[in-house]
Enzyme design. Structure first.
Site, PDB file in Angstrom:
ATOM      1  CG  HIS A  10      -2.240  -0.692   0.816  1.00 45.12           C
ATOM      2  ND1 HIS A  10      -2.841  -1.636   1.605  1.00 45.12           N
ATOM      3  CD2 HIS A  10      -2.992  -0.588  -0.286  1.00 45.12           C
ATOM      4  CE1 HIS A  10      -3.915  -2.078   1.001  1.00 45.12           C
ATOM      5  NE2 HIS A  10      -4.028  -1.456  -0.152  1.00 45.12           N
TER       6      HIS A  10
ATOM      7  CB  CYS B 172      14.471 -12.652 -24.311  1.00 40.63           C
ATOM      8  SG  CYS B 172      15.124 -14.316 -24.498  1.00 40.63           S
TER       9      CYS B 172
HETATM   10  C1  PEP Z   1      18.888 -16.533 -21.125  1.00 40.47           C
HETATM   11  O1  PEP Z   1      19.534 -17.578 -20.987  1.00 40.47           O
HETATM   12  O2  PEP Z   1      19.423 -15.421 -21.378  1.00 40.47           O
HETATM   13  C2  PEP Z   1      17.426 -16.550 -21.001  1.00 40.47           C
HETATM   14  C3  PEP Z   1      16.708 -15.495 -21.322  1.00 40.47           C
HETATM   15  O3  PEP Z   1      16.834 -17.667 -20.516  1.00 40.47           O
HETATM   16  P1  PEP Z   1      16.886 -18.118 -18.965  1.00 40.47           P
HETATM   17  O4  PEP Z   1      17.466 -16.962 -18.184  1.00 40.47           O
HETATM   18  O5  PEP Z   1      15.487 -18.441 -18.595  1.00 40.47           O
HETATM   19  O6  PEP Z   1      17.779 -19.285 -19.013  1.00 40.47           O
END
Ligand code: PEP
Ligand code: MG
Length: 556
Positions: free
Chosen positions: A186, A481
């Site tokens: 909160h 990613c």
């Molecule tokens: C990575 O290896 O950079 C990735 C995005 O996958 P994880 O961190 O889930 O292994």
């Protein structure tokens, strides 16, 4: 100045004398018993609860808005019949009213704390109601803020309850600091609603001496003690400039000259959707589906999976959603998918796509559930496999996706072999997504779980940039990613290397979006060339920054 750090949950900078919220009402002695009149004791509690609930509602009415909703909910909890039945039982057994209230609330606290997450963060709310009822019963002053504090002050507390914060405003409080709490506590919600900077989860905050002058940066999560006048002026000015810059960086991600780069969120399941949407993700760049499978004896049913996938897809109509099939093995072993033999080095064992090839039914079930969820969703569903190292593995996975009716099938590039021969893999798949966390682990043969080896995880290592460049120039759309994306300077470099989308933990999105919007594609390319020309991570970082002068506007 001496510094402390926590999580910045409400942006801006605030400065003033610390005001430490007083200690809670003391715990009524264990084992204290009433004189024998159960009916009178229960009536005492009922009257106290009613006065507390009415007071919370009155505060809510005076405050209005979000605060009123929160306080009305607090009043409802105070009058909760289950809680009062629990108190009644304890009184029946002889426990004194104030101790019965304490024990009944503690049972709930323990349950909420164990559940964790959003509910876990409601513990402070329950403690406040409990203390108010006990204060009523024992004739003590109500916990909370005194009227006479010097204003505007920086309110410091272990945690704050809605009743404490509801009647506060920007004129009274310069900032909040709490030792506990998270982004959905909160304190965070109300601080954001009030526009007051806030830092939560700040270890040691309650050791700040009352009256100490403190400078709080609610964006970076920094708390400075006894700052100089110059430090105050600089921090407040920088925070204002940065917050304006962040607030104006909205909409789809793009460089200053309009080169589009999708800004996507990494999620582990439906519970991460709210943050992804709040920070303006255009879609999901990595849905780590293994969270659906952990802590189980067998794979979740296709129906259960379909339901979870639907929830994610419906949150991003028209946007990309990249679902990664189960990445089990290695640091995420699953009892029902054991490797063929005992593995002395699990990170180099049957992990990701390798384990899926041993248990293809699990993957096929996942793809079918996803294909069904995708049928009536407008999101652009993309699916990818982790740990692919060879064209043969890529072809096997793409074949399974096509058989399930999934149109877009890609692979993660997180093994150096795949990056080095990205040209062999590109004709087989629809896209690449580079996992820089594992790519660094395998490029340096340095287990990412070993703390002593963290330097090898630095994503500015020029060799990692070389591997990214190889994958990004292979002719298929190539996202990143891994954690590398959440560094705004490095995100610009990745775009300069040819990366087409960036996916990260949601809170980093505004920073990366704003950094990218301040640089042209040519500047990003120049930064990438300069970084790759160096031989150490540190030198690469410095060389790239010389081409990314817009970072200074963001205080980076
Ligand atoms: C990575 O290896 O950079 C990735 C995005 O996958 P994880 O961190 O889930 O292994
Ligand atoms: Mg990985």
């Amino acid at each position: 100045m001496e510094r402390m750090t926590g999580a910045g949950v409400s942006p801006g900078a605030g400065y003033g004398p610390a005001y430490l919220l007083g200690a809670a009402v003391p715990e009524p002695a264990a084992g204290s018993r009433h004189g024998g009149d159960v009916v009178a004791e229960v009536a005492r509690v009922e009257a106290a609860v009613e006065r507390v609930a009415a007071e919370l509602e009155a505060r809510g009415e005076a405050a209005g808005g979000d605060a009123q909703d929160v306080l009305v909910a607090q009043a409802l909890i105070a009058r909760d019949p289950v809680l009062s039945a629990e108190v009644g039982e304890l009184i029946n057994a002889g426990t004194a009213a104030e101790r019965a209230v304490y024990e009944a609330f503690m049972r709930y606290n323990d349950i909420l704390a164990e559940i964790g997450g959003y509910l876990g963060q409601r513990v402070a709310d329950l403690e406040d109601i409990r203390d108010r009822v006990i204060a009523e019963l024992t004739g003590r002053p109500m916990p909370g803020l005194p009227e006479e504090a010097e204003k505007p002050y920086v309110l410091v507390a272990h945690d704050l309850a809605p009743a404490d914060t509801a009647l506060l405003s920007k004129d009274i409080v310069a900032a909040f600091i709490t030792e506990q709490g998270g982004p959905t506590s909160h304190t965070a919600i109300l601080a954001r609603a009030m526009g007051v900077p806030a830092v939560v989860a700040c270890a040691g905050a309650t050791s700040i001496v009352n009256g100490t002058l403190v400078l709080v940066d609610g964006t970076t999560g920094t708390v400075g003690l006894l700052p100089s006048e110059d430090e105050v002026a600089m921090t407040i000015q920088a925070a204002e400039a940065r917050d304006t810059a962040l607030a104006t960086a909205t909409g789809p991600g793009a460089t200053a000259d309009g080169w589009p780069v999708a800004m996507l969120a990494n999620i582990g399941g439906p519970r991460d959707l709210a943050a992804a949407l709040e920070y303006g993700a255009e879609g999901v760049g990595l849905y780590r589906t293994e969270f659906l499978f952990l802590d189980r004896d067998q794979a979740p049913s296709e129906e259960e999976q379909e339901q979870a996938y639907r929830e994610i897809l419906s949150s991003f109509p028209g946007g990309p959603v990249v679902v990664r099939v189960l990445d089990a093995g290695g640091d995420k072993p699953l009892g029902f998918l054991p490797p063929t033999e005992n593995e002395p080095n699990p990170a180099l064992g049957e992990r990701g796509v390798r384990i899926l090839r041993i248990f293809p039914d699990v993957m096929v079930g996942q793809l079918q559930a996803l294909a069904r969820a995708a049928q009536d969703a407008s999101a652009q569903v993309q699916v990818m496999a982790p740990m692919v190292a060879t064209p043969e593995e890529a072809a096997w996975f793409v074949g399974a996706c096509r058989a399930a009716g999934l149109r877009s099938a890609g692979i993660m590039i997180e093994v150096p072999a795949a990056a080095l021969r990205a040209g062999d893999l590109a004709p087989i798949v629809d896209f690449f997504s580079i996992g820089t966390n594992d790519l660094a682990q395998y490029a340096f043969a340095a287990d990412r779980e070993v703390g002593a080896l963290t330097a090898f995880q630095d994503p500015w290592q020029p060799v990692l940039l070389d591997l990214v460049a190889m994958a990004a120039s292979a002719g298929v759309p190539c996202g990143v990613c891994g954690e590398a994306c959440s560094d705004p300077a490095l995100a610009c470099v990745l775009v300069g290397l040819g990366v087409t989308s960036l996916s990260m933990g949601a809170p980093a999105l505004p920073w990366v979006r704003a950094a990218l919007a301040r640089h042209t594609l040519d500047q990003c390319r120049a930064a990438a060339v300069a970084a790759r020309a160096e031989s150490t991570a540190e030198a690469a970082r410095t060389a790239a920054r010389a081409h990314l002068l817009g970072l200074a506007e963001l205080g980076l």
